[in-house]
Scaffold this motif. Sequence first.
Motif, PDB file in Angstrom:
ATOM      1  N   PHE A  92       0.201   3.521   4.418  1.00 18.48           N
ATOM      2  CA  PHE A  92      -0.638   2.595   3.665  1.00 18.48           C
ATOM      3  C   PHE A  92      -1.731   3.406   2.971  1.00 18.48           C
ATOM      4  CE2 PHE A  92       1.145   0.171   7.208  1.00 18.48           C
ATOM      5  CZ  PHE A  92       1.771  -0.846   6.514  1.00 18.48           C
ATOM      6  N   GLU A  93      -1.558   3.586   1.663  1.00 19.96           N
ATOM      7  CA  GLU A  93      -2.406   4.495   0.895  1.00 19.96           C
ATOM      8  C   GLU A  93      -3.878   4.080   0.903  1.00 19.96           C
ATOM      9  OE1 GLU A  93      -1.425   7.232  -0.701  1.00 19.96           O
ATOM     10  OE2 GLU A  93       0.766   7.064  -0.582  1.00 19.96           O
ATOM     11  N   ARG A  94      -4.154   2.786   0.920  1.00 19.73           N
ATOM     12  CA  ARG A  94      -5.538   2.314   0.791  1.00 19.73           C
ATOM     13  C   ARG A  94      -6.258   2.228   2.129  1.00 19.73           C
ATOM     14  NH1 ARG A  94      -5.233  -2.436  -3.884  1.00 19.73           N
ATOM     15  NH2 ARG A  94      -4.228  -1.133  -5.488  1.00 19.73           N
ATOM     16  N   MET A  95      -5.588   2.625   3.184  1.00 17.55           N
ATOM     17  CA  MET A  95      -6.199   2.610   4.505  1.00 17.55           C
ATOM     18  C   MET A  95      -6.566   4.026   4.932  1.00 17.55           C
ATOM     19  SD  MET A  95      -3.888  -0.049   6.717  1.00 17.55           S
ATOM     20  CE  MET A  95      -3.785  -1.785   6.330  1.00 17.55           C
ATOM     21  N   SER A  96      -7.429   4.118   5.921  1.00 23.42           N
ATOM     22  CA  SER A  96      -7.736   5.412   6.508  1.00 23.42           C
ATOM     23  C   SER A  96      -6.600   5.846   7.425  1.00 23.42           C
ATOM     24  CB  SER A  96      -9.038   5.339   7.307  1.00 23.42           C
ATOM     25  OG  SER A  96      -8.841   4.550   8.478  1.00 23.42           O
ATOM     26  N   GLU A  99      -6.762   3.659  10.529  1.00 20.39           N
ATOM     27  CA  GLU A  99      -6.267   2.300  10.285  1.00 20.39           C
ATOM     28  C   GLU A  99      -4.752   2.275  10.201  1.00 20.39           C
ATOM     29  OE1 GLU A  99     -10.123   0.555   7.798  1.00 20.39           O
ATOM     30  OE2 GLU A  99      -8.487   1.574   6.757  1.00 20.39           O
ATOM     31  N   ASN A 100      -4.153   3.299   9.610  1.00 21.06           N
ATOM     32  CA  ASN A 100      -2.694   3.393   9.585  1.00 21.06           C
ATOM     33  C   ASN A 100      -2.125   3.410  10.994  1.00 21.06           C
ATOM     34  OD1 ASN A 100      -0.816   4.131   6.989  1.00 21.06           O
ATOM     35  ND2 ASN A 100      -2.982   4.498   6.545  1.00 21.06           N
ATOM     36  N   PRO A 148      -9.134   9.185   4.152  1.00 21.77           N
ATOM     37  CA  PRO A 148      -8.234   8.246   3.464  1.00 21.77           C
ATOM     38  C   PRO A 148      -6.796   8.776   3.544  1.00 21.77           C
ATOM     39  CG  PRO A 148     -10.141   8.795   2.095  1.00 21.77           C
ATOM     40  CD  PRO A 148     -10.143   9.754   3.237  1.00 21.77           C
ATOM     41  N   SER A 150      -4.462   8.426   1.577  1.00 23.23           N
ATOM     42  CA  SER A 150      -3.981   8.858   0.267  1.00 23.23           C
ATOM     43  C   SER A 150      -4.274  10.324  -0.020  1.00 23.23           C
ATOM     44  CB  SER A 150      -4.607   7.996  -0.834  1.00 23.23           C
ATOM     45  OG  SER A 150      -6.025   8.098  -0.808  1.00 23.23           O
ATOM     46  N   THR A 151      -5.192  10.927   0.730  1.00 21.82           N
ATOM     47  CA  THR A 151      -5.565  12.320   0.483  1.00 21.82           C
ATOM     48  C   THR A 151      -4.715  13.308   1.273  1.00 21.82           C
ATOM     49  OG1 THR A 151      -7.222  12.386   2.267  1.00 21.82           O
ATOM     50  CG2 THR A 151      -7.946  11.581   0.099  1.00 21.82           C
ATOM     51  N   ARG A 157       1.332  13.565   5.997  1.00 19.31           N
ATOM     52  CA  ARG A 157       1.806  12.177   5.868  1.00 19.31           C
ATOM     53  C   ARG A 157       2.946  11.913   6.855  1.00 19.31           C
ATOM     54  NH1 ARG A 157       1.275   9.420   0.522  1.00 19.31           N
ATOM     55  NH2 ARG A 157      -0.614  10.275  -0.422  1.00 19.31           N
TER      56      ARG A 157
END
Length: 250
Positions: A92-96, A99-100, A148, A150-151, A157
């Motif tokens: 989930f890109e918009r989560m930390s 949170e993932n 994040p 996404s980074t 990942r």
Amino acid sequence: MSGDILKLDGVGHRFGGFTVLRSVTLSVPERGIIGLIGPNGSGKTTLFNIISGYLPLQTGTIEFRGLPLTTQSVPDRNRSGMVRTFQTPKIFERMSVLENIMVGACKITRTGMIQDLLSLPHARGEMRQIRSLAERVAGEFGLAGDLPASTLPAGQRRILEIARALAGQPKLLMLDEPSAGLNREEMQQLIAAIRRINEAGLAVLLVSHDMELMAVASAVHVLNFGEIIAKGNMAAIQQNANVREVYLGV
């Protein structure tokens, strides 16, 4: 071993007139690590998709924890203790990062979505437990929870996806090419993690082209043109003439 947590008998699958799998039979012992290798197009991902519920079972039987799998949905299989990862990590890109990982633990909560949204007392207590669990899992994998998602680079990942799967406390973890994109350090971390979670009682079904990673498996099945052509430990597989011809190319 107290038995097999997963049993496949005669599993076959066709896409139109094309046969992808032919009478595949294999089992994963409880607390065991079983490997599945084969050249591209051999049917490995199709088999994973059937076991995990993304494709229907056409022929043969599958049992998980002693019960037949037929039409159970993907979430139902997850709740029963079967979790898989994918060749391309899905995060989930918009989560930390934290949170993932917490998302992976949601299925083990007893409160419902409405209680979570209303932040009722029992739900708040469970969320604190989930956060604590996620922080512990993140630490075990060397992940910075506040970053994040996404980074993260490709290798991290993949590590995050595995960490999220483990937060759900599965009984069987299915890893589809988990070493793809990992550097040497991350590979060693992955190998250590698989051994550690297996020692803690988790069964693992592992698909990988990486022979170093596959060495963690107690038994390896070789799939070629939809059929199992060999089974044994990694040393025996590497010496098998059929395997060397169709998989290793020698």
